[in-house]
Structures are given as structure tokens and as C-alpha cells.
Design a protein around this motif. Structure first.
Motif, PDB file in Angstrom:
ATOM      1  N   PHE A 148       0.835  -1.201   0.000  1.00  0.00           N
ATOM      2  CA  PHE A 148       0.000   0.000   0.000  1.00  0.00           C
ATOM      3  C   PHE A 148       0.871   1.253   0.000  1.00  0.00           C
ATOM      4  CE2 PHE A 148      -2.467   3.312   2.234  1.00  0.00           C
ATOM      5  CZ  PHE A 148      -3.615   3.333   1.468  1.00  0.00           C
ATOM      6  N   LEU A 149       1.912   1.259   0.834  1.00  0.00           N
ATOM      7  CA  LEU A 149       2.828   2.396   0.878  1.00  0.00           C
ATOM      8  C   LEU A 149       3.491   2.633  -0.475  1.00  0.00           C
ATOM      9  CD1 LEU A 149       4.932   2.462   4.200  1.00  0.00           C
ATOM     10  CD2 LEU A 149       3.383   4.215   3.306  1.00  0.00           C
ATOM     11  N   ASP A 150       3.876   1.540  -1.136  1.00  0.00           N
ATOM     12  CA  ASP A 150       4.542   1.662  -2.435  1.00  0.00           C
ATOM     13  C   ASP A 150       3.654   2.325  -3.480  1.00  0.00           C
ATOM     14  OD1 ASP A 150       6.813   0.434  -1.446  1.00  0.00           O
ATOM     15  OD2 ASP A 150       6.225  -1.571  -2.136  1.00  0.00           O
ATOM     16  N   GLN A 151       2.338   2.133  -3.354  1.00  0.00           N
ATOM     17  CA  GLN A 151       1.414   2.578  -4.390  1.00  0.00           C
ATOM     18  C   GLN A 151       0.850   3.978  -4.173  1.00  0.00           C
ATOM     19  OE1 GLN A 151      -1.514  -0.535  -4.326  1.00  0.00           O
ATOM     20  NE2 GLN A 151      -0.043  -2.131  -4.874  1.00  0.00           N
ATOM     21  N   ILE A 152       1.028   4.544  -2.978  1.00  0.00           N
ATOM     22  CA  ILE A 152       0.410   5.840  -2.698  1.00  0.00           C
ATOM     23  C   ILE A 152       1.150   6.961  -3.430  1.00  0.00           C
ATOM     24  CG2 ILE A 152      -0.389   5.046  -0.449  1.00  0.00           C
ATOM     25  CD1 ILE A 152       1.834   6.713   0.838  1.00  0.00           C
ATOM     26  N   HIS A 153       0.444   8.075  -3.639  1.00  0.00           N
ATOM     27  CA  HIS A 153       1.030   9.217  -4.343  1.00  0.00           C
ATOM     28  C   HIS A 153       1.657  10.222  -3.371  1.00  0.00           C
ATOM     29  CE1 HIS A 153      -0.606   7.870  -8.139  1.00  0.00           C
ATOM     30  NE2 HIS A 153      -1.809   7.773  -7.592  1.00  0.00           N
ATOM     31  N   GLY A 154       1.165  10.215  -2.119  1.00  0.00           N
ATOM     32  CA  GLY A 154       1.680  11.170  -1.139  1.00  0.00           C
ATOM     33  C   GLY A 154       2.941  10.689  -0.454  1.00  0.00           C
TER      34      GLY A 154
END
Length: 305
Positions: A148-154
Motif C-alpha cells: 500500500f505504501l509503495d502505491q500511494i502518491h503522497g
């Protein structure tokens, strides 16, 4: 100037500061740093609720979140550790038979919806997060969180873990919450999984909510379970709603807490209390709930009969 009072205040502040430092070195982050809270962020949100029904388990089996994630059960996520622990009990089948009528009565209630609603309300009160729409996952493993962290934009994500369950004697419905705020960037010289090591987290704190049965029969799980299930699970419904309502109030209070507010929770003028094996300061006592500070918020909603 009353130097005695000033000295007492300084000593109280110093003791809290020492406690915070020692807690951090032991693997617990108590407060979001002032620098982090003063920075504009773009925060993604993931709610982790790896269960479909109310569980039954020993609170000691759940233990501290840090202990749970170091056990073999952590391979299945935090909830997996609780489920595995429950399965080790010889009374598992009996407890399952007792909770079955409660689950049936609550079949029209959705714990995921309650958790999502509570999280949305809570994070609206934490302005510096600048949080994005809340998403959820049933798999609460570290792999899912890392992906999930890898995919976020922020630049960061807040993870809210929920687990709710009855104790083996059905004396109370418990909800445990773990709050973690992790940065997207991998620590210099580290690995992606290092982002979840305590020293790299912006926040890591637990909240305990315990909704006791008013007319509890000590050491009588059969009678207590019947009370929870009676009238189409009326008390169990009230307990669940009250637990998640409390989460919506105290999650932002924990994330927004500063050193001065934390120090006030150790005020010697606050009455001491004991609940479920924990000693702490009673910081709130109203018609709807009692709240204790025991190195975390321990919230005891009152639902009546």
C-alpha cells in the motif's frame, strides 16, 4: 511565586519526558513530533480489519501489538495471532457455540462499515494529515501494508488496525486499536520493510476500549453470552456502536496530543483507578463513559441495560 508548586510541575514534566524517551527506546512512539505536525502532508489511509465476525479470545493472548507481531501468528496478520491463540484453547468449540447466537443476531451489522465511519470522522479532526479517502483491507499483514505504501502518491500513510472480541467469560466486549503513521520513503541504507520499525514511524499508539456487561455474572460465560444475545442482540449492538463511537473521539485526540497534554495526564491530582488489571489516572467519568490513562487511553463506555 510558589516555588514548591513550580518544582513539582518541573519534576512532573521531567518524569514524563524520561518516560517518553524510555518508551521510545523500548519500541513505543508516544507522540507525533512537532515538526511532523507542522508540515503539510498528503496522507493515504488504510483501515485494517481482518475479521468478519465478533471473535472470542483471551485478552492476554492478544497482548501488546508489538508482541503479537513477533509471534508465529503474525504470518497471518495481527488478527491471525488472536485466532491462532483461540484455537489453542480446549474450550474453543464451546466458546464458538456461545458466540454463535450473538453473531446471528448481529448478522445485519457490518463491522467494516463501523470502522470506516469511525476512521473518517476521526481523521477529519487531524488537519495536518491532509488525509485522502479512506480505504480498507481484510489482510492486515505487513506485506499488504508495505504494498500500500509503495502505491500511494503522497509522502505517508496512516494505518488504523481494529480488532473486536469478547473475553472468554463474555464479561465485556473489547476493541483494540493500533494507530501507525509510516513514511513512504525507505530509510537511508535500509529496506522497504524498515519503514515499519518503530524508530522510523511518525506515530505508533494503541487504544483499548472495553464495554462491560452491566449485569455480569462472574465466571458464568453461558449466562453472560445469553444476555448479550437477548432481544436480537440489543446490548451487543449498543456495545459495538459505542466502541466505534469512542474510537472516533479518541483516535484524533491521541494523534493530536502534544507533550503538554501528555504531561497533564500524569497530574497527581487525578484519581487513580484500576480496570481489567491496569492501573492508571481517571481522566474522564461521565454518564456515557469512563476513561483511564494507562500509558494509552483505556475507554470504558457505559451502555446500561
Amino acid at each position: 511565586m510558589n516555588y514548591k508548586n513550580l518544582l513539582l510541575k518541573l519534576l512532573a514534566t521531567l518524569s514524563v519526558s524520561i518516560f517518553i524517551s524510555s518508551g521510545a527506546s523500548a519500541g513505543t512512539v508516544w507522540l507525533v513530533s512537532a515538526d511532523t505536525a507542522a508540515t503539510n502532508h498528503d496522507t493515504s489511509v488504510l483501515v485494517l480489519l481482518g475479521q468478519r465476525d465478533i471473535l472470542v479470545g483471551d485478552d492476554q493472548a492478544v497482548g501488546g501489538w508489538s508482541n503479537v507481531t513477533s509471534t508465529p501468528g503474525a504470518q497471518l496478520g495481527i488478527i491471525g495471532a488472536l485466532i491462532n491463540s483461540s484455537r489453542e484453547s480446549k474450550q474453543e468449540k464451546f466458546q464458538e457455540s456461545l458466540v454463535a447466537p450473538i453473531r446471528s443476531a448481529l448478522s445485519d451489522m457490518n463491522g467494516d462499515d463501523l470502522a470506516l465511519k469511525a476512521t473518517k470522522i476521526a481523521l477529519q479532526k487531524v488537519n495536518w494529515l491532509n488525509s485522502q479517502p479512506v480505504t480498507s483491507a481484510k489482510d492486515d499483514s505487513r506485506k499488504i501494508q508495505s504494498d500500500f505504501l509503495d502505491q500511494i502518491h503522497g509522502d505517508q500513510a496512516v494505518f488504523i488496525h481494529y480488532v473486536y472480541f469478547f473475553d472468554p467469560d463474555f464479561q465485556a466486549l473489547h476493541a483494540k486499536i493500533l494507530i501507525e503513521i509510516a513514511k513512504k520513503s525507505t530509510p537511508m541504507g535500509g529496506r522497504p520493510e524498515d519503514r515499519f520499525k518503530t524508530r522510523y514511524l511518525a506515530c505508533r499508539q494503541t487504544i483499548d476500549i472495553s464495554v462491560p456487561l452491566t449485569d455480569v455474572k462472574k465466571s458464568n460465560d453461558v449466562s453472560n453470552a445469553k444476555i448479550w444475545a437477548a432481544n436480537n442482540g440489543d446490548l451487543a449492538r449498543k456495545a459495538l456502536i459505542s466502541a466505534f463511537d469512542s474510537a472516533a473521539i479518541y483516535i484524533p485526540r491521541m494523534i493530536n496530543m502534544n507533550a503538554s497534554e501528555l504531561s497533564s495526564l500524569y497530574d497527581r491530582k487525578l484519581p487513580k483507578m484500576k480496570y481489567d488489571g491496569d492501573w492508571g489516572q481517571k481522566i474522564e467519568d461521565t454518564d456515557t463513559r469512563t476513561v483511564m490513562w494507562a500509558e494509552r487511553f483505556v475507554i470504558i463506555p457505559k451502555i446500561g441495560i
